[in-house]
Design an enzyme around this catalytic site. Structure first.
Site, mmCIF file in Angstrom:
data_model
loop_
_atom_site.group_PDB
_atom_site.id
_atom_site.type_symbol
_atom_site.label_atom_id
_atom_site.label_comp_id
_atom_site.label_asym_id
_atom_site.label_seq_id
_atom_site.Cartn_x
_atom_site.Cartn_y
_atom_site.Cartn_z
ATOM 1 N N PRO A 128 0.812 -1.223 0.000
ATOM 2 C CA PRO A 128 0.000 0.000 0.000
ATOM 3 C C PRO A 128 0.846 1.273 0.000
ATOM 4 O O PRO A 128 0.431 2.294 -0.523
ATOM 5 C CB PRO A 128 -0.802 -0.111 1.313
ATOM 6 C CG PRO A 128 -0.831 -1.573 1.614
ATOM 7 C CD PRO A 128 0.443 -2.145 1.093
ATOM 8 N N GLY A 131 5.578 1.119 -4.422
ATOM 9 C CA GLY A 131 5.449 0.332 -5.642
ATOM 10 C C GLY A 131 6.760 0.380 -6.411
ATOM 11 O O GLY A 131 7.439 -0.623 -6.576
ATOM 12 N N GLN A 336 -9.926 9.923 -31.411
ATOM 13 C CA GLN A 336 -10.133 11.190 -32.113
ATOM 14 C C GLN A 336 -10.797 10.960 -33.468
ATOM 15 O O GLN A 336 -11.648 11.739 -33.897
ATOM 16 C CB GLN A 336 -8.772 11.893 -32.287
ATOM 17 C CG GLN A 336 -8.866 13.346 -32.692
ATOM 18 C CD GLN A 336 -9.471 14.210 -31.597
ATOM 19 O OE1 GLN A 336 -9.541 13.821 -30.442
ATOM 20 N NE2 GLN A 336 -9.951 15.386 -31.974
ATOM 21 N N PHE A 338 -12.811 8.490 -34.195
ATOM 22 C CA PHE A 338 -14.223 8.164 -33.899
ATOM 23 C C PHE A 338 -14.970 9.405 -33.387
ATOM 24 O O PHE A 338 -16.201 9.423 -33.370
ATOM 25 C CB PHE A 338 -14.309 7.083 -32.812
ATOM 26 C CG PHE A 338 -14.162 5.677 -33.309
ATOM 27 C CD1 PHE A 338 -12.921 5.115 -33.514
ATOM 28 C CD2 PHE A 338 -15.279 4.891 -33.542
ATOM 29 C CE1 PHE A 338 -12.782 3.804 -33.948
ATOM 30 C CE2 PHE A 338 -15.158 3.569 -33.974
ATOM 31 C CZ PHE A 338 -13.900 3.032 -34.182
ATOM 32 N N GLU A 363 4.367 -2.935 -13.568
ATOM 33 C CA GLU A 363 5.682 -3.525 -13.914
ATOM 34 C C GLU A 363 6.743 -2.447 -14.150
ATOM 35 O O GLU A 363 7.612 -2.585 -15.008
ATOM 36 C CB GLU A 363 5.561 -4.424 -15.133
ATOM 37 C CG GLU A 363 4.650 -5.581 -14.854
ATOM 38 C CD GLU A 363 5.302 -6.922 -15.047
ATOM 39 O OE1 GLU A 363 6.503 -7.005 -15.295
ATOM 40 O OE2 GLU A 363 4.573 -7.904 -14.919
#
Ligand code: FAD
Length: 440
Positions: A128, A131, A336, A338, A363
């Site tokens: 927590p 990382g 963009q 679409f 990762e």
């Protein structure tokens, strides 16, 4: 000799993965995303089809395929759904410390179970409160006779809610940084293991992500993946072998966003013509295509290096960094194209954009990849060009025509090159004294 062609066996694997993705992943991807649900059924089907656990070495009964095979099939899964691809790849991530470790007895015990009994294994360094800084992990492993007692919490554990086994990293002394870090293979059923609530995420909602709490969990010494002091290196080696697969997720997601965008551009009309006829749209497609192609080359190269038993660390970081950042640009530009429909949940690009955003984080973030690459480029990379102070940059005609072997002096400050037996008393450009000159 360079060869970019897949072998017949690799092509067959690619086809099987592509068919599986079209049949089993694509039709259910939005269901799992929408309902934030665990895709155990899909993982089981991939297991039955022999499309996960491909990297279990032959000596433990596995297929013994390489990372090249893994990135080829991972691209196909990710093209259908990056979230489900993450879940499907997770056994490879969880098993990598086992594959790389020196504990033969542990390999003999767990590889056959994973292979034959449909056991899932996940990977946990993150907590927590940390990382990126793996050396700062705090989950405590205290020696008790022949065993270790684990106390602490792992966080962000992909497939943590489904897995039977965990490859987890802990420390015997949180203050000793790398020196205390060790690794263990822990079983979910052992007393003291608690699985947290499913973490609600922005994307990749088809992959299960939880925290795991360890309260006085007794781990026998036989389950050591790495003794104290060797865990950090094992975790880093693991990442070096799994980051190319994150690159492959990115290639797959970018590829399908590009394909959807091309399809849409050929059908959508504006100003009396198809939007595909506008050069602005064509240039977007060109950029997407070159990013997908370059990303795949980098991913395959990194995977190939790993399969050649070379240290893939640098190539893995290059592929992960480039492919994941390129993918985000590709998917964003697809949205963009679409335009309004791209921003709805009725078309696929909105989900792809949410899913793709994660690639730059897990990762090792993009910032961490840049740390690795700048460290390598500035400290280990061997330059081909001479150092700047030895570089004779000739600007004058008479200097170019000077006798071969004529003595040249280069001012280290401004770069002026002086020809003669001795350096000038003072640089005529920057006025630094003779001592600023070096013979080149
Ligand atoms: C969906 C999901 C699944 C995951 N699955 C797993 C898993 O299965 N197993 C597992 O162990 N972990 C997993 N993770 C965790 C993931 O690897 C971490 O989130 C990641 O490594 C970043 O750590 P952090 O979130 O704690 O950010 P921090 O490390 O707190 O970083 C915060 C920010 O600071 C930057 N930063 C940190 N250090 C530096 C530095 N030295 N220089 C420059 N910038 C820096 C980071 O790049 C980032 O932008 C998962 C995460 C997510 C979101």
């Amino acid at each position: 000799m360079l060869n970019f062609e897949l072998t017949p066996a690799q092509l067959d694997l690619q086809k099987r993965a592509r068919d599986f993705a079209a049949r089993e992943i694509l039709p259910v991807a939005w269901y799992y995303d929408n309902n934030d649900e665990t895709p155990l059924k899909v993982i089981k089907k991939a297991y039955d089809a022999g499309l996960i656990n491909t990297d279990i070495p032959k000596q433990y009964g596995g297929p013994g395929m390489g990372l090249v095979e893994n990135v080829v099939l991972t691209e196909e899964f990710a093209a259908a759904c990056p979230g489900l691809a993450t879940s499907l790849f997770d056994n490879s991530l969880g098993m990598e410390p086992l594959r790389l470790c020196k504990n033969e007895a542990l390999k003999k015990k767990y590889f056959p179970r994973i292979l034959n009994d449909f056991k899932l294994i996940c990977f946990a360094t993150s907590e927590p409160t940390m990382g990126s800084d793996v050396s700062g992990l705090r989950c405590l492993a205290e020696r008790d006779g022949d065993d270790y007692i684990l106390n602490g919490t792992k966080y962000w554990v992909t497939n943590g809610g489904l897995a039977d086994y965990f490859s987890i990293f802990a420390t015997t002394d949180p203050d000793s940084q790398h020196k205390g870090i060790c690794g263990f293979l822990v079983e979910k059923q052992w007393p003291g293991v608690t699985i947290g609530e499913r973490i609600p995420k922005m994307g990749q909602r088809g992959s299960n992500t939880v925290g795991i709490h360890f309260k006085d969990v007794r781990v026998p010494r036989e389950n050591l993946l790495a003794p104290p002091g060797e865990g950090f290196v094992l975790a880093m080696q693991t990442f070096a072998h799994t980051r190319p697969a994150i690159g492959a997720f990115a290639v797959g997601a970018a590829r399908s966003a590009m394909e959807y965008a091309i399809d849409y551009a050929k059908k959508r009309r504006a100003f009396g013509t198809k939007i595909a006829d506008f050069q602005a749209i064509q240039h977007k497609i060109a950029d997407m295509y070159q990013k997908v192609e370059t990303s795949r080359l980098l991913v395959w190269r990194a995977a190939w290096e790993a399969d050649q038993q070379r240290d893939p660390t640098v190539a893995a970081s290059v592929s992960k960094l480039y492919a994941t950042e390129a993918a985000l640009e590709v998917v964003n530009e697809a949205l963009q194209i679409f335009a309004g429909y791209g921003y709805t949940r009725m078309f696929p690009v909105e989900k792809l954009l949410r899913d793709t955003r994660l690639f730059r984080i897990y990762e090792g973030t993009s910032e961490v990849q840049r740390l690795i690459l700048s460290g390598y480029a500035m400290n280990a990379y061997q330059p081909v060009m001479p150092p700047l102070e030895d570089l004779a940059i000739h600007l004058d005609k008479e200097v170019i025509n000077a006798e071969p072997g004529a003595i040249a002096w280069r001012c280290r400050i401004c770069g002026h090159v002086h020809y003669g037996d001795e350096a000038p008393a003072e640089c005529p450009y920057c006025f630094f004294p003779q001592s600023a000159f070096k013979k080149v």
